[in-house]
Design a protein around this motif. Structure first.
Motif, PDB file in Angstrom:
ATOM      1  N   ARG A 159      37.430 -18.658 -32.290  1.00  0.00           N
ATOM      2  CA  ARG A 159      37.467 -17.247 -31.890  1.00  0.00           C
ATOM      3  C   ARG A 159      36.049 -16.660 -31.946  1.00  0.00           C
ATOM      4  NH1 ARG A 159      40.335 -15.823 -35.695  1.00  0.00           N
ATOM      5  NH2 ARG A 159      38.847 -14.743 -37.023  1.00  0.00           N
TER       6      ARG A 159
ATOM      7  N   ARG B 288      37.025  -9.294 -29.179  1.00  0.00           N
ATOM      8  CA  ARG B 288      37.489 -10.640 -29.562  1.00  0.00           C
ATOM      9  C   ARG B 288      37.848 -11.471 -28.340  1.00  0.00           C
ATOM     10  NH1 ARG B 288      40.044  -7.497 -33.353  1.00  0.00           N
ATOM     11  NH2 ARG B 288      39.378  -7.844 -35.503  1.00  0.00           N
TER      12      ARG B 288
ATOM     13  N   GLU C  37      33.961 -13.191 -32.027  1.00  0.00           N
ATOM     14  CA  GLU C  37      34.078 -11.740 -32.230  1.00  0.00           C
ATOM     15  C   GLU C  37      32.713 -11.103 -31.985  1.00  0.00           C
ATOM     16  OE1 GLU C  37      35.705 -10.886 -36.074  1.00  0.00           O
ATOM     17  OE2 GLU C  37      37.381 -12.290 -35.826  1.00  0.00           O
TER      18      GLU C  37
ATOM     19  N   SER D 219      35.653 -19.965 -35.983  1.00  0.00           N
ATOM     20  CA  SER D 219      35.464 -18.585 -35.506  1.00  0.00           C
ATOM     21  C   SER D 219      34.099 -18.055 -35.943  1.00  0.00           C
ATOM     22  CB  SER D 219      36.584 -17.693 -36.038  1.00  0.00           C
ATOM     23  OG  SER D 219      36.630 -17.743 -37.447  1.00  0.00           O
TER      24      SER D 219
ATOM     25  N   ALA E 294      31.462 -14.394 -35.703  1.00  0.00           N
ATOM     26  CA  ALA E 294      31.162 -13.029 -35.263  1.00  0.00           C
ATOM     27  C   ALA E 294      29.669 -12.958 -34.939  1.00  0.00           C
ATOM     28  CB  ALA E 294      31.505 -12.020 -36.356  1.00  0.00           C
TER      29      ALA E 294
END
Ligand SMILES: [Zn+2]
Length: 411
Positions: A122, A50, A124, A58, A60
């Motif tokens: 964010r 992260r 990830e 955010s 991923a």
């Protein structure tokens, strides 16, 4: 680094998912990611990295570290784990499916880091185990909270953007007949005086199964004609009979105990189906339609009316919900703009196979599959085009920046 999924083949020489995670973790930590491992399956770690940032933007990026076994070595002209390069092709099991995608995603993160960009959202990095045999790694990663606002899966897509995938269900139908001597079969099929003198008439479960197959073929045709989804080939929503076992006597595993003697009329037929459905359908709808069809089929048969077939879902715990990320979703738009920035016309299509995106969709996380070009996944001489890995890294880096946004650039 061989990382054969141990569900296919158990051999410590090949089952080295943890060591692949070591390589990725060292790279992520070097880029300033906070990393953690979890164990969705014993001795088989997921690795999550992260970079801190807002929830709203955010993202991923996800890839699976497991690969299928190398199979029959006679078919290979290179060492399956030698990473041999010939021209633009890099060969090896997992080169295309999907270590190239993982590598491209890592390089994308490295590029963002080297440019000194601080992302607003964010980021990830999900390196997961077990995609090739159930997806229990991705299921665990998708369940982590706070959840990212999107997931980009770098499975090989030959540069196509895939925001949609059909769902998949496995279902078992068990039909019960009545066993008897094959010499008395005439009594079950011809009305005659001699037949009337046979007090117990056998019911052949193989023939019950054959009739069910013919009936379900009609349902499949109806689905193909009546339902469609843009970006998916017509009639991709199929009901494929995959395994059929018939014989006498039911064992504790639900399968026949006697499979060897055709002089006995079989009283048990077990059929396993693999069903694909459209991105805009739910598994609840599909299950209900299938169950209603089988119930009507049984109601029209004098024997099955009193001995209805049994239906069992979630064979081997397998269950893949569909992926239906809207075209206007920010992640689709970010990948599309990044492909266009490479001078390519974006191709947005549905995915026929299932991927880990299904497990994220099950947790409400919209996904897109985008990745490199290669061939012979799951076969001998699997390879990936190196030029496509570079292009994937470029598109993924730009997609991350577009989706997550940039807070500040270091001077
Ligand atoms: Zn894959």
């Amino acid at each position: 680094m061989p990382s054969v999924n141990p569900k296919f083949l158990r051999d410590p020489q090949w089952n080295r998912e943890p060591e692949v995670q070591d390589i990725i973790e060292a790279e992520l930590q070097g880029l300033g990611f906070m990393t953690e491992r979890s164990f969705p399956l014993p001795d088989r770690p997921n690795l999550i990295g992260r970079w801190a940032g807002s929830d709203a933007r955010s993202l991923a990026v996800c890839g699976h570290v497991d690969v299928v076994p190398q199979g029959d070595l006679a078919g290979w002209t290179v060492d399956p784990f030698g990473a041999e390069v010939r021209g633009d092709k890099l060969y090896g099991r997992g080169s295309c499916d999907m270590k190239a995608g993982l590598a491209a995603a890592l390089v994308a993160c490295r590029a963002i880091s080297r440019l000194g960009l601080t992302l607003d959202g964010r980021l990830e990095f999900h390196a997961v185990v077990d995609e090739e045999a159930g997806g229990f790694g991705a299921m665990a990663a998708a369940a982590l909270r706070p959840a990212p606002a999107g997931v980009l899966i770098c499975e090989p897509s030959a540069g196509a953007i895939r925001p949609w995938a059909g769902g998949l269900e496995w279902v078992r139908v068990t039909l019960r007949g009545l066993s008897g001597h094959s010499a008395r079969r005439f009594a079950s099929i011809y009305p005659s005086e001699a037949a009337a003198s046979v007090p117990v008439k056998s019911v052949n479960a193989i023939e019950l199964g054959a009739r069910l197959l013919a009936s379900l073929r009609e349902l499949e045709t109806q689905w193909g004609i009546a339902k469609s989804f843009p970006g998916m080939p017509a009639g991709m929503n199929t009901i494929s009979p995959g395994v059929m076992v018939s014989g006498c006597g039911m064992g504790p595993d639900g399968l026949p105990t006697i499979l060897s003697n055709p002089a006995m009329v079989p009283d048990l037929c077990v059929i396993d189906f693999d069903m694909k459905f459209l991105p805009n359908e739910t598994s609840a709808d599909i299950r209900r339609e299938f169950e209603e069809w089988v119930a009507r089929f049984a109601a029209a048969d004098p024997w099955l009316r009193d001995h209805p077939p049994e239906i069992r879902w979630e064979l081997a715990d397998l269950h893949f919900p569909p992926v239906n990320t809207p075209l206007e979703h920010g992640l689709v738009q970010a990948v599309k703009a990044s492909v266009e920035a490479r001078g390519r016309a974006p191709e947005i299509v549905g995915s026929l196979g299932v991927t880990d995106a299904a497990h994220y969709a099950a947790e409400g996380i919209p996904g897109v599959v985008y990745g490199p070009t290669g061939a012979a996944q799951h076969g001998p001489d699997e390879y990936v085009l190196i030029s496509s890995v570079i292009e994937t890294a470029q598109v993924v880096a730009q997609s991350i920046v577009r989706f997550c946004g940039v807070r500040a650039a270091a001077s």
